[in-house]
Design an enzyme around this catalytic site. Structure first.
Site, short mmCIF file in Angstrom:
data_model
loop_
_atom_site.label_atom_id
_atom_site.label_comp_id
_atom_site.label_asym_id
_atom_site.label_seq_id
_atom_site.Cartn_x
_atom_site.Cartn_y
_atom_site.Cartn_z
N ASP A 67 0.81 -1.22 0.00
CA ASP A 67 0.00 0.00 0.00
C ASP A 67 0.84 1.27 0.00
OD1 ASP A 67 0.95 -0.50 2.55
OD2 ASP A 67 -1.01 -0.86 3.43
N ASN A 136 -7.86 -2.72 14.20
CA ASN A 136 -9.24 -2.98 13.74
C ASN A 136 -9.31 -4.17 12.78
OD1 ASN A 136 -8.13 -1.98 11.41
ND2 ASN A 136 -9.46 -0.20 11.22
N HIS A 138 -7.41 -4.57 10.08
CA HIS A 138 -7.09 -4.34 8.66
C HIS A 138 -5.81 -5.06 8.26
CE1 HIS A 138 -4.78 -0.32 9.59
NE2 HIS A 138 -3.92 -1.29 9.46
N GLU A 143 -9.73 -1.74 5.15
CA GLU A 143 -10.41 -1.44 6.41
C GLU A 143 -11.66 -2.31 6.57
OE1 GLU A 143 -8.79 0.20 8.41
OE2 GLU A 143 -8.05 2.12 7.69
#
Ligand code: F6R
Length: 241
Positions: A67, A136, A138, A143
């Site tokens: 990313d 979370n 990810h 996400e």
């Protein structure tokens, strides 16, 4: 799924480093999938140290990163391009032309996503993908709520991801709001995956992951569909397991 339990961050990095080196020794032209962030830094240090002491060569190795932020030029110290040069590439004999990171500074982002997917295919896919995990759940910048069939795409970063990553910036306002990331389907096509998890702040995410409930609300749970995942976690991350 295989779990390797380690005492601490250093041991986690060592175990991951040994696996990566073994793969490179067996296949000097393999394609590595790389991540940024705090988690893989120790592994990268280990690979650099080994390169200096033992001369492991990366001349034929190819890399694709997961990313990149949108809107940061590659020279920006917070860009993932910069991170990879500083923390790995500049210290190895890897050919810069063989290192690939999504380009978040182009005007046509949709085109960039298509180019990146095509590139991974042309490289013959990813042989070994290194992953960290967000609190979370990810993976990459996928996400919660991201489709498991997603390919490289533009994402709006979750507020808690921006908060977590603000530690690298002067203020949270400087953290980009968008990023480009390989999709979940792109990640799942990797032949082998190493998920690294360290520290107490990841303990809940790791618990959720190991409990095995599969849901798009928890992106890392997609890894349950993969046949060759090794999790290397340290004692603090394994607090609840
Ligand atoms: C980074 C990436 C992210 C991180 C995750 C954990 O390229 O893909 O998914 O792996 O945010 O970050 P750290 O390691 O900083 O806790």
């Amino acid at each position: 799924m295989k779990l390797i339990r380690t005492e601490n961050y250093a041991e986690m990095s060592l175990e991951a480093g040994k696996i990566i080196l073994d793969k490179i020794n067996n296949n000097p032209s393999l394609t590595l999938g790389l991540a940024t962030g705090s988690t893989p830094k120790g592994v990268y240090d280990y690979l650099i140290q080994d390169h200096k002491s033992n001369g492991t060569s990366y001349k034929q190795v190819k890399s694709v990163n997961l990313d990149e932020y949108i809107g940061l030029p590659s020279k920006d110290p917070n860009s993932y391009h910069y991170f990879m040069r500083q923390n790995l590439f500049n210290h190895l004999d890897i050919n810069e032309m063989h290192t690939h990171i999504p380009n978040g500074a182009v005007s046509d982002l949709e085109d960039e996503c298509i180019r990146y997917e095509k590139l991974i295919k042309e490289l013959g896919g990813i042989d070994l993908q290194i992953l960290g995990i967000g609190q979370n759940g990810h993976i990459g910048f996928n996400e919660p709520g991201t489709s498991f069939s997603s390919r490289t795409h533009v994402v709006t970063l979750a507020q808690n991801t921006r908060e977590a990553n603000s530690r690298f910036f002067n203020t949270i306002d400087e953290v980009p709001t968008h990023a480009l990331t390989m999709g979940i389907a792109s990640i799942l096509e990797s032949k082998e995956i190493l998920l690294l998890v360290s520290g107490e702040r990841k303990a809940e995410a790791l618990l959720k992951f190991m409990n095995g409930e599969i849901s798009e609300d928890f992106p890392a749970s997609a890894l349950n569909y993969h046949q060759n995942v090794t999790v290397i976690a340290d004692r603090d991350a394994l607090k609840y397991i």
